[in-house]
Design a protein around this motif. Structure first.
Motif, PDB file in Angstrom:
ATOM      1  N   SER A 196      97.594 101.234  56.600  1.00  0.00           N
ATOM      2  CA  SER A 196      98.329 102.374  57.160  1.00  0.00           C
ATOM      3  C   SER A 196      97.675 102.829  58.463  1.00  0.00           C
ATOM      4  CB  SER A 196      98.356 103.531  56.158  1.00  0.00           C
ATOM      5  OG  SER A 196      97.038 103.914  55.790  1.00  0.00           O
ATOM      6  N   SER A 197      97.223 101.869  59.258  1.00  0.00           N
ATOM      7  CA  SER A 197      96.540 102.158  60.508  1.00  0.00           C
ATOM      8  C   SER A 197      97.452 101.876  61.691  1.00  0.00           C
ATOM      9  CB  SER A 197      95.293 101.283  60.614  1.00  0.00           C
ATOM     10  OG  SER A 197      95.684  99.909  60.653  1.00  0.00           O
ATOM     11  N   GLN A 198      96.930 102.074  62.884  1.00  0.00           N
ATOM     12  CA  GLN A 198      97.644 101.720  64.103  1.00  0.00           C
ATOM     13  C   GLN A 198      98.051 100.248  64.066  1.00  0.00           C
ATOM     14  OE1 GLN A 198      98.331 103.746  66.749  1.00  0.00           O
ATOM     15  NE2 GLN A 198      98.993 102.257  68.273  1.00  0.00           N
ATOM     16  N   ALA A 201     101.038  99.519  61.666  1.00  0.00           N
ATOM     17  CA  ALA A 201     102.313  99.978  62.222  1.00  0.00           C
ATOM     18  C   ALA A 201     102.778  99.044  63.334  1.00  0.00           C
ATOM     19  CB  ALA A 201     102.172 101.404  62.751  1.00  0.00           C
ATOM     20  N   TYR A 225     101.990 107.306  56.843  1.00  0.00           N
ATOM     21  CA  TYR A 225     101.227 107.224  58.088  1.00  0.00           C
ATOM     22  C   TYR A 225     100.790 108.619  58.529  1.00  0.00           C
ATOM     23  CZ  TYR A 225     102.128 102.288  58.892  1.00  0.00           C
ATOM     24  OH  TYR A 225     102.140 100.923  58.786  1.00  0.00           O
ATOM     25  N   SER A 268      95.002 105.957  60.674  1.00  0.00           N
ATOM     26  CA  SER A 268      95.913 106.826  61.404  1.00  0.00           C
ATOM     27  C   SER A 268      96.536 106.031  62.535  1.00  0.00           C
ATOM     28  CB  SER A 268      95.170 108.052  61.954  1.00  0.00           C
ATOM     29  OG  SER A 268      94.083 107.644  62.773  1.00  0.00           O
ATOM     30  N   ALA A 269      97.571 106.595  63.150  1.00  0.00           N
ATOM     31  CA  ALA A 269      98.271 105.877  64.214  1.00  0.00           C
ATOM     32  C   ALA A 269      98.773 106.860  65.259  1.00  0.00           C
ATOM     33  CB  ALA A 269      99.440 105.074  63.637  1.00  0.00           C
ATOM     34  N   ILE A 274     104.363 105.652  65.290  1.00  0.00           N
ATOM     35  CA  ILE A 274     104.879 106.294  64.078  1.00  0.00           C
ATOM     36  C   ILE A 274     106.341 106.671  64.267  1.00  0.00           C
ATOM     37  CG2 ILE A 274     104.740 108.379  62.661  1.00  0.00           C
ATOM     38  CD1 ILE A 274     101.737 108.267  62.879  1.00  0.00           C
ATOM     39  N   THR A 296     104.071 103.521  49.125  1.00  0.00           N
ATOM     40  CA  THR A 296     102.927 104.393  49.387  1.00  0.00           C
ATOM     41  C   THR A 296     102.131 104.660  48.120  1.00  0.00           C
ATOM     42  OG1 THR A 296     104.258 106.378  49.018  1.00  0.00           O
ATOM     43  CG2 THR A 296     104.197 105.499  51.261  1.00  0.00           C
TER      44      THR A 296
END
Length: 439
Positions: A196-198, A201, A225, A268-269, A274, A296
């Motif tokens: 679920s990172s940059q 995505a 995200y 995170s992104a 997103i 999820t």
């Protein structure tokens, strides 16, 4: 005899090569790189992807803005400066920054041998007088130097549940483009993207465009995200002052800082990816298409390979329900290992395994590294040649050492200054009759 041997010639050691050329041009240095040419993230040069980094935090500008090797001068020399300044985006495209890195590597006057994979590094005697470093390559060659700077890049993190599976069934993002290169646009299989990172995505968006008929399933351990923390206050973790603050913190203090600041770089992104991903989901729903789904709060308990398909056995973390996902290929956006002693860490870089007996290992942080990035010797070892780690010291030096360009230039300066001092001290202590000069 070489003064310095650099292992790896990616951004960290390319920045070091520039610093050596500008700060210590008389040094005798050689770099060994396993790739056939200089490259940066060749497997993640995706259409539209940017570097998430201010462009002047490049290989040299924070140390020497007047250098020929700045990103701005690169644009100028290629006649793209005004076109770039007119580009409606805050950060450079990853493809362009990769070209910049390659341009610096090709123009800095460094002695680089490509297609030389270092497989081991050890300490050896030299003429019975003092110890030096010897690096052995896969073709049987050996190179000796008074000091070594190791910059091999971080080791991909492969979760234990996937460790028994290999290419082509499971591919880490570090090998993403070649890992899906055999799949045509008419591919109709199922691809699971874990993370679920940059990067996850970006990979999901790329797969939708690359394989429009495939079934893409994004599996993640959290609820969804998260936006990257880009507050200017949080971004001060990429200041040199923060490196000093973090390095001097206690083990408990470092843990607290990592917990507070993790969203600046991990799990995170950025908003643009997103938003693009959410819009893609919404539009597919509007069109009655189900080519992308997100599962999820999943814990992946087990994986099996049968008939060329991978079964993921999962548990929903909130409800406790179990479900299965059968995929033809899995892309792991699971990050990289850091130096340390905890989960997802490795005690020392694999290339330094043969030196484990003479290097100091801390129970809390793993390999003990000085503020100048020199690895500390074990108390029982004597006359250990200077050994430096360039770009793997997030555990000891903070997020500025987490694969970011932000502090590459200043870190290179620190290493060069320490190299000059350490080599003079090492030679004087071990071999007073030997001649070592700098000018």
């Amino acid at each position: 005899m070489l003064d310095v041997l650099g292992v790896g010639f990616g951004p960290a050691n390319i920045a070091l090569a520039v610093a050596l050329d500008e700060l210590w041009p008389s040094s005798r240095v050689k770099f060994l790189e396993k790739s056939k040419n200089a490259c940066w993230q060749p497997s993640m040069l995706l259409d539209g992807a940017d570097i998430q980094n201010h462009p002047v935090r490049d290989l040299v500008t924070p140390r020497n803005p007047r250098s020929r090797y700045t990103f701005i001068n690169y644009l100028h020399e290629h006649g793209r400066l005004f076109r770039y300044l007119n580009m409606p985006a805050p950060f450079p495209l990853r493809k362009e920054y990769a070209q910049y890195v390659q341009w610096v590597a090709e123009h800095v006057p460094a002695d680089v041998e490509y297609a030389r994979e270092v497989v081991g590094i050890r300490e050896v005697g030299e003429g019975g007088r003092h110890k030096v470093i010897e690096a052995r390559t896969s073709d049987g060659s050996a190179f000796r130097a008074r000091a070594v700077v190791v910059a091999p890049g971080r080791t991909p993190n492969i979760p234990p549940t996937f460790a028994h599976l290999g290419v082509p069934h499971v591919v880490h993002t570090s090998e993403y483009i070649p890992g899906v290169g055999d799949l045509g646009s008419d591919y109709t299989g199922t691809i699971a993207v874990v993370g679920s990172s940059q990067s996850s995505a970006e990979v999901v968006l790329d797969l939708i465009a690359r394989l429009p008929q495939a079934n893409i399933v994004n599996v993640m351990s959290g609820y969804g995200y998260r936006l990257k923390d880009t507050s200017p206050f949080s971004e001060e973790v990429y200041f040199p002052e923060f490196t000093s603050y973090y390095y001097r913190a206690s083990a408990k203090g470092k843990d607290r800082l990592r917990s507070q600041l993790r969203p600046t770089n991990y799990s995170s992104a950025d908003r643009d990816v997103i938003d693009a991903l959410y819009m893609r989901l919404y539009e597919d729903e509007l069109d009655g298409r189900t080519r992308l789904s997100i599962r999820t709060n999943r814990r992946i308990d087990r994986t099996d390979l049968a008939d060329e398909r991978i079964t993921l056995e999962m548990t929903e973390r909130i409800t406790g329900e179990h479900d299965l996902l059968v995929a033809d290929r899995v892309i792991l956006a699971t990050g990289y290992r850091d130096l340390g002693v905890h989960e997802r860490h490795e005690q020392l870089p694999p290339l330094l395994a043969d030196l484990a007996g003479i290097l100091r290992v801390d129970d809390q942080t793993g390999l003990s590294v000085g503020f100048d990035y020199r690895v500390e010797a074990d108390s029982s070892a004597r006359g250990v040649p200077p050994i430096y780690i360039n770009g793997l010291c997030e555990t000891t030096h903070g997020l500025g050492d987490a694969g970011s360009f932000s502090l590459l230039a200043l870190r290179s300066q620190t290493i060069v200054q320490s190299l000059r001092r350490s080599l003079a001290e090492h030679v004087n202590a071990e071999a007073p009759s030997d001649v070592f000069t700098t000018r």
